[in-house]
Design a protein around this motif. Structure first.
Motif, PDB file in Angstrom:
ATOM      1  N   ASN A   1      -4.786  -9.856   0.646  1.00  0.00           N
ATOM      2  CA  ASN A   1      -4.276  -9.197   1.840  1.00  0.00           C
ATOM      3  C   ASN A   1      -3.895 -10.220   2.904  1.00  0.00           C
ATOM      4  OD1 ASN A   1      -3.590  -7.256   3.700  1.00  0.00           O
ATOM      5  ND2 ASN A   1      -5.681  -6.691   4.213  1.00  0.00           N
ATOM      6  N   GLY A   2      -3.019 -11.202   2.528  1.00  0.00           N
ATOM      7  CA  GLY A   2      -2.500 -12.106   3.549  1.00  0.00           C
ATOM      8  C   GLY A   2      -1.735 -11.313   4.593  1.00  0.00           C
ATOM      9  N   ILE A   3      -0.945 -10.369   4.111  1.00  0.00           N
ATOM     10  CA  ILE A   3      -0.283  -9.400   4.971  1.00  0.00           C
ATOM     11  C   ILE A   3      -0.083  -8.140   4.135  1.00  0.00           C
ATOM     12  CG2 ILE A   3       2.064 -10.169   4.379  1.00  0.00           C
ATOM     13  CD1 ILE A   3       2.817  -9.551   7.301  1.00  0.00           C
ATOM     14  N   ALA A   4      -0.268  -6.978   4.734  1.00  0.00           N
ATOM     15  CA  ALA A   4      -0.150  -5.709   4.012  1.00  0.00           C
ATOM     16  C   ALA A   4       1.017  -4.907   4.568  1.00  0.00           C
ATOM     17  CB  ALA A   4      -1.442  -4.906   4.124  1.00  0.00           C
ATOM     18  N   LEU A   5       1.808  -4.347   3.667  1.00  0.00           N
ATOM     19  CA  LEU A   5       2.925  -3.481   4.040  1.00  0.00           C
ATOM     20  C   LEU A   5       2.657  -2.095   3.476  1.00  0.00           C
ATOM     21  CD1 LEU A   5       5.917  -5.856   3.205  1.00  0.00           C
ATOM     22  CD2 LEU A   5       4.783  -5.537   5.406  1.00  0.00           C
ATOM     23  N   SER A   6       2.691  -1.085   4.333  1.00  0.00           N
ATOM     24  CA  SER A   6       2.393   0.287   3.920  1.00  0.00           C
ATOM     25  C   SER A   6       3.688   1.087   3.800  1.00  0.00           C
ATOM     26  CB  SER A   6       1.461   0.945   4.941  1.00  0.00           C
ATOM     27  OG  SER A   6       1.103   2.237   4.529  1.00  0.00           O
ATOM     28  N   ILE A   7       3.924   1.663   2.627  1.00  0.00           N
ATOM     29  CA  ILE A   7       5.156   2.413   2.358  1.00  0.00           C
ATOM     30  C   ILE A   7       4.881   3.902   2.536  1.00  0.00           C
ATOM     31  CG2 ILE A   7       6.997   2.847   0.690  1.00  0.00           C
ATOM     32  CD1 ILE A   7       6.129   0.286  -0.747  1.00  0.00           C
ATOM     33  N   PRO A   8       5.625   4.587   3.383  1.00  0.00           N
ATOM     34  CA  PRO A   8       5.370   6.020   3.605  1.00  0.00           C
ATOM     35  C   PRO A   8       5.783   6.850   2.409  1.00  0.00           C
ATOM     36  CG  PRO A   8       7.340   5.350   4.798  1.00  0.00           C
ATOM     37  CD  PRO A   8       6.737   4.096   4.231  1.00  0.00           C
ATOM     38  N   PRO A   9       5.133   8.007   2.194  1.00  0.00           N
ATOM     39  CA  PRO A   9       5.510   8.891   1.083  1.00  0.00           C
ATOM     40  C   PRO A   9       6.878   9.515   1.327  1.00  0.00           C
ATOM     41  CG  PRO A   9       3.868   9.943   2.478  1.00  0.00           C
ATOM     42  CD  PRO A   9       4.000   8.545   2.972  1.00  0.00           C
ATOM     43  N   LEU A  10       7.489  10.017   0.263  1.00  0.00           N
ATOM     44  CA  LEU A  10       8.835  10.584   0.355  1.00  0.00           C
ATOM     45  C   LEU A  10       8.873  11.793   1.280  1.00  0.00           C
ATOM     46  CD1 LEU A  10      11.729  10.333  -0.675  1.00  0.00           C
ATOM     47  CD2 LEU A  10      11.094  11.746  -2.641  1.00  0.00           C
ATOM     48  N   ARG A  11       7.796  12.570   1.355  1.00  0.00           N
ATOM     49  CA  ARG A  11       7.794  13.754   2.212  1.00  0.00           C
ATOM     50  C   ARG A  11       7.907  13.389   3.692  1.00  0.00           C
ATOM     51  NH1 ARG A  11       2.841  13.057   0.031  1.00  0.00           N
ATOM     52  NH2 ARG A  11       1.138  12.482   1.456  1.00  0.00           N
ATOM     53  N   GLU A  12       7.640  12.128   4.044  1.00  0.00           N
ATOM     54  CA  GLU A  12       7.771  11.669   5.433  1.00  0.00           C
ATOM     55  C   GLU A  12       9.119  11.013   5.691  1.00  0.00           C
ATOM     56  OE1 GLU A  12       4.461   9.224   6.502  1.00  0.00           O
ATOM     57  OE2 GLU A  12       2.964  10.762   5.990  1.00  0.00           O
ATOM     58  N   ARG A  13      10.004  10.983   4.697  1.00  0.00           N
ATOM     59  CA  ARG A  13      11.353  10.422   4.852  1.00  0.00           C
ATOM     60  C   ARG A  13      12.331  11.289   4.060  1.00  0.00           C
ATOM     61  NH1 ARG A  13      11.259   6.224   0.336  1.00  0.00           N
ATOM     62  NH2 ARG A  13       9.080   6.039  -0.256  1.00  0.00           N
ATOM     63  N   ARG A  14      12.367  12.562   4.429  1.00  0.00           N
ATOM     64  CA  ARG A  14      13.157  13.540   3.680  1.00  0.00           C
ATOM     65  C   ARG A  14      14.656  13.260   3.752  1.00  0.00           C
ATOM     66  NH1 ARG A  14       9.872  17.839   2.035  1.00  0.00           N
ATOM     67  NH2 ARG A  14       7.845  17.873   3.080  1.00  0.00           N
ATOM     68  N   SER A  15      15.100  12.496   4.740  1.00  0.00           N
ATOM     69  CA  SER A  15      16.527  12.179   4.836  1.00  0.00           C
ATOM     70  C   SER A  15      16.999  11.353   3.648  1.00  0.00           C
ATOM     71  CB  SER A  15      16.814  11.419   6.131  1.00  0.00           C
ATOM     72  OG  SER A  15      16.107  10.181   6.164  1.00  0.00           O
TER      73      SER A  15
ATOM     74  N   LEU B   1       0.835  -1.197   0.000  1.00  0.00           N
ATOM     75  CA  LEU B   1       0.000   0.000   0.000  1.00  0.00           C
ATOM     76  C   LEU B   1       0.869   1.245   0.000  1.00  0.00           C
ATOM     77  CD1 LEU B   1      -2.493  -1.145   2.792  1.00  0.00           C
ATOM     78  CD2 LEU B   1      -2.800  -1.363   0.325  1.00  0.00           C
ATOM     79  N   GLY B   2       0.442   2.263  -0.705  1.00  0.00           N
ATOM     80  CA  GLY B   2       1.190   3.511  -0.700  1.00  0.00           C
ATOM     81  C   GLY B   2       0.821   4.366  -1.891  1.00  0.00           C
ATOM     82  N   GLU B   3       1.190   5.636  -1.812  1.00  0.00           N
ATOM     83  CA  GLU B   3       0.884   6.578  -2.880  1.00  0.00           C
ATOM     84  C   GLU B   3       1.626   6.204  -4.163  1.00  0.00           C
ATOM     85  OE1 GLU B   3       1.830  10.484  -1.517  1.00  0.00           O
ATOM     86  OE2 GLU B   3       0.463  10.391   0.204  1.00  0.00           O
ATOM     87  N   THR B   4       1.225   6.822  -5.249  1.00  0.00           N
ATOM     88  CA  THR B   4       1.895   6.623  -6.528  1.00  0.00           C
ATOM     89  C   THR B   4       3.365   7.014  -6.423  1.00  0.00           C
ATOM     90  OG1 THR B   4      -0.114   7.040  -7.796  1.00  0.00           O
ATOM     91  CG2 THR B   4       1.964   7.377  -8.934  1.00  0.00           C
ATOM     92  N   GLY B   5       4.245   6.120  -6.883  1.00  0.00           N
ATOM     93  CA  GLY B   5       5.662   6.441  -6.974  1.00  0.00           C
ATOM     94  C   GLY B   5       6.481   6.260  -5.722  1.00  0.00           C
ATOM     95  N   VAL B   6       5.920   5.641  -4.664  1.00  0.00           N
ATOM     96  CA  VAL B   6       6.698   5.505  -3.426  1.00  0.00           C
ATOM     97  C   VAL B   6       7.727   4.377  -3.481  1.00  0.00           C
ATOM     98  CG1 VAL B   6       4.959   6.495  -1.889  1.00  0.00           C
ATOM     99  CG2 VAL B   6       4.904   4.041  -2.384  1.00  0.00           C
ATOM    100  N   GLY B   7       7.609   3.480  -4.456  1.00  0.00           N
ATOM    101  CA  GLY B   7       8.570   2.384  -4.551  1.00  0.00           C
ATOM    102  C   GLY B   7       7.963   1.023  -4.280  1.00  0.00           C
ATOM    103  N   LYS B   8       6.679   0.845  -4.657  1.00  0.00           N
ATOM    104  CA  LYS B   8       6.027  -0.443  -4.393  1.00  0.00           C
ATOM    105  C   LYS B   8       6.638  -1.565  -5.230  1.00  0.00           C
ATOM    106  CE  LYS B   8       1.829   1.326  -5.110  1.00  0.00           C
ATOM    107  NZ  LYS B   8       2.028   2.789  -5.083  1.00  0.00           N
ATOM    108  N   GLU B   9       6.996  -1.260  -6.476  1.00  0.00           N
ATOM    109  CA  GLU B   9       7.583  -2.307  -7.316  1.00  0.00           C
ATOM    110  C   GLU B   9       8.958  -2.714  -6.802  1.00  0.00           C
ATOM    111  OE1 GLU B   9       8.822  -3.295 -11.952  1.00  0.00           O
ATOM    112  OE2 GLU B   9       7.722  -1.458 -11.487  1.00  0.00           O
ATOM    113  N   VAL B  10       9.731  -1.754  -6.312  1.00  0.00           N
ATOM    114  CA  VAL B  10      11.053  -2.069  -5.771  1.00  0.00           C
ATOM    115  C   VAL B  10      10.921  -2.978  -4.552  1.00  0.00           C
ATOM    116  CG1 VAL B  10      13.149  -1.088  -4.772  1.00  0.00           C
ATOM    117  CG2 VAL B  10      12.014   0.086  -6.651  1.00  0.00           C
ATOM    118  N   LEU B  11       9.941  -2.691  -3.698  1.00  0.00           N
ATOM    119  CA  LEU B  11       9.725  -3.545  -2.530  1.00  0.00           C
ATOM    120  C   LEU B  11       9.254  -4.933  -2.958  1.00  0.00           C
ATOM    121  CD1 LEU B  11       9.738  -3.857   0.505  1.00  0.00           C
ATOM    122  CD2 LEU B  11       7.443  -2.860   0.594  1.00  0.00           C
TER     123      LEU B  11
END
Length: 481
Positions: A290-304, A155-165
């Motif tokens: 949804n056996g298990i869901a992983l939520s990826i935070p948007p880039l604005r929440e990981r500015r480092s 789960l996550g916004e467009t472009g957060v890196g879901k395919e990479v995960l």
């Protein structure tokens, strides 16, 4: 051995990539029959032709908005960009890394490394930079999840890196030696989607001259990644549910099911629990995925992570076009850090790749095209025209994803459930709807009525964009001839 080449097309705020043949001619244009179709209103139906040599050459085919080659010239430590307009019917040589303008779009031919896979369309890099502590915890959890056979929903916004995960889960799983196959569920019509997923038998439909295994069969002993799974039509949802339950697939036109052994990883930027309540997504399929869901935070929440990501993308983009990595000024880094990145990592990568093409050895804030969004980093416009750019605006915040999810900030491995508030204000919904409607109208105006480009600009799947045109009573733009 001849170097492999690909064409990167920068249009409507996004980038698409197209592998080029070893030799021959490639027609570029807006027409369906073009070898590489560029769906942009500033591009003519038959705009230009690339002659693949050596040397590389570009020919203008009598386009309305012209073709320009921008070369980098250096002398005495000074780097300049020189523009050469290609006259209609004339052929001009260009090199790997030179920027070519077709109307308001930018094209760049780049070399692929020997170990770099070909990417078609809007591909994501397979490597990733992880510096944020919350992301480190998320990836550590993903590695543990990878060890089992359970289905995973990202789960996550467009472009957060879901395919990479998703790729990470595959590489860390017992299926790592098997195939990893990706399908964008929003990119195909229902009939094509069914054929791609399930395969078909010879004679199942017109032009089915031979039997073809589907994605599920092809991914045997591997992983199937269903991107934008929330866009699946209800008819396909029923058949996918049957595959998940029976571990068998029935080809289109087939008489007997075929057993399969694959793992499913799905991804969506939609609130599937809310879609279930609305009746647009099947509850039983939701529970299966949804056996298990992983939520990826948007880039604005990981500015480092913005600075190391930007430097990684800059080095990779420069290397692919035969240049040295450009320096990124402190002002540019400050501009990127203060920007909200509504398109997340994908938008950052696109902005950096464009900046590498257009900059003169140093990336400055004005090279990033972050109009109206950077606080305290405004700069005077440059003399070099930034063609093919659009102002970037933050989208309306999506409602919270309602699912039992593992968030990146979870300290423990316990499931956390978020619940949609059914008593939320109707007036707020109306206001948000009005804002979204206006954003869609603005996007269509900026993209000259091009629905695909407007949807990409808003970070919205095209199918969703088209359905919302009807829902908001927005007149459908007519196609230009």
């Amino acid at each position: 051995m001849k170097a492999r080449l690909e064409l990167a097309v920068f249009a409507a705020g996004g980038v698409t990539r197209h592998p080029l043949p070893a030799e021959g001619k490639v027609v570029l244009g807006r027409a369906e029959e073009s070898d590489i179709r560029i769906d942009d209103g500033s591009v003519s139906r038959r705009h230009a032709m690339i002659h693949i040599g050596p040397p590389l050459r570009i020919e203008d085919l009598g386009s309305a908005n012209g073709t320009t080659v921008r070369r980098e010239k250096g002398a005495g430590g000074t780097v300049r960009l020189l523009d050469t307009r290609v006259e209609a019917g004339k052929i001009v040589e260009f090199g790997v890394g030179d920027a070519i303008n077709l109307g308001s779009t930018i094209l760049v031919v780049r070399k692929l490394d020997d170990d770099e896979p070909e990417v078609r369309g809007d591909g994501a890099p397979s490597s990733y930079v992880i510096r944020d502590e919350a992301m480190k915890r998320l990836y550590a959890l993903a590695e543990r999840v990878a060890e089992g056979p359970i289905s995973v929903l990202l789960l996550g916004e467009t472009g957060v890196g879901k395919e990479v995960l998703a790729e990470t889960i595959h590489r860390k799983s017992p299926r790592a030696t098997g195939p990893f196959l990706r399908l964008n569920c929003a990119a195909l019509s229902e009939s094509l989607l069914e054929s791609e997923l399930f395969g078909h038998e010879k004679g199942a439909f017109t032009n089915a001259v031979r039997s073809k295994p589907g994605l599920f069969e092809t991914a045997e002993k591997g992983t199937v990644f269903l991107d934008e799974v929330g866009e699946l039509p209800l008819g396909i949802q029923v058949k996918l549910l049957r595959v998940l339950e029976d571990r068998q697939v029935m080809r289109v036109g087939g008489l007997a099911p075929r057993p399969i052994d694959v793992r499913f990883v799905s991804a969506t930027n939609r609130d599937l629990a809310s879609e279930v309540q609305k009746g647009t997504f099947r509850q039983d399929l939701y529970f299966r995925l949804n056996g298990i869901a992983l939520s990826i935070p948007p880039l604005r929440e990981r500015r480092s992570e913005i600075e190391p990501l930007a430097k990684t993308f800059a080095a990779r983009a420069a290397s692919s076009i035969g240049r040295s990595p450009p320096e990124i000024t402190r002002e540019a880094l400050a501009a990127m850090t203060s920007y909200d990145w509504p398109g997340n990592v994908r938008e950052l990568r696109n902005a950096i790749e464009r900046a590498v093409v257009l900059c003169e050895g140093v990336i400055r804030p004005e090279d990033l095209v972050l109009e109206g969004r950077v606080q305290g980093a405004a700069s005077a416009p440059r003399s070099v025209p930034l063609t093919g750019t659009v102002p970037l605006t933050s989208p309306i915040a999506e409602p919270p994803l309602s699912a039992f999810t593992f968030g990146a900030d979870d300290q423990t491995s316990q499931l956390r459930g978020s619940v949609v508030d059914p008593t939320s204000s109707g007036s707020l919904r109306e206001e948000l709807g009005s804002l979204e409607r206006q954003r869609m109208i603005d996007a269509l105006e900026k993209c000259a009525g091009n629905q695909t480009a407007a949807a990409a600009m808003l970070g919205m799947p095209r199918r969703t964009f088209v359905s919302k045109l009807s829902a908001y009573n927005i007149p459908r733009p007519r196609k230009k001839g």
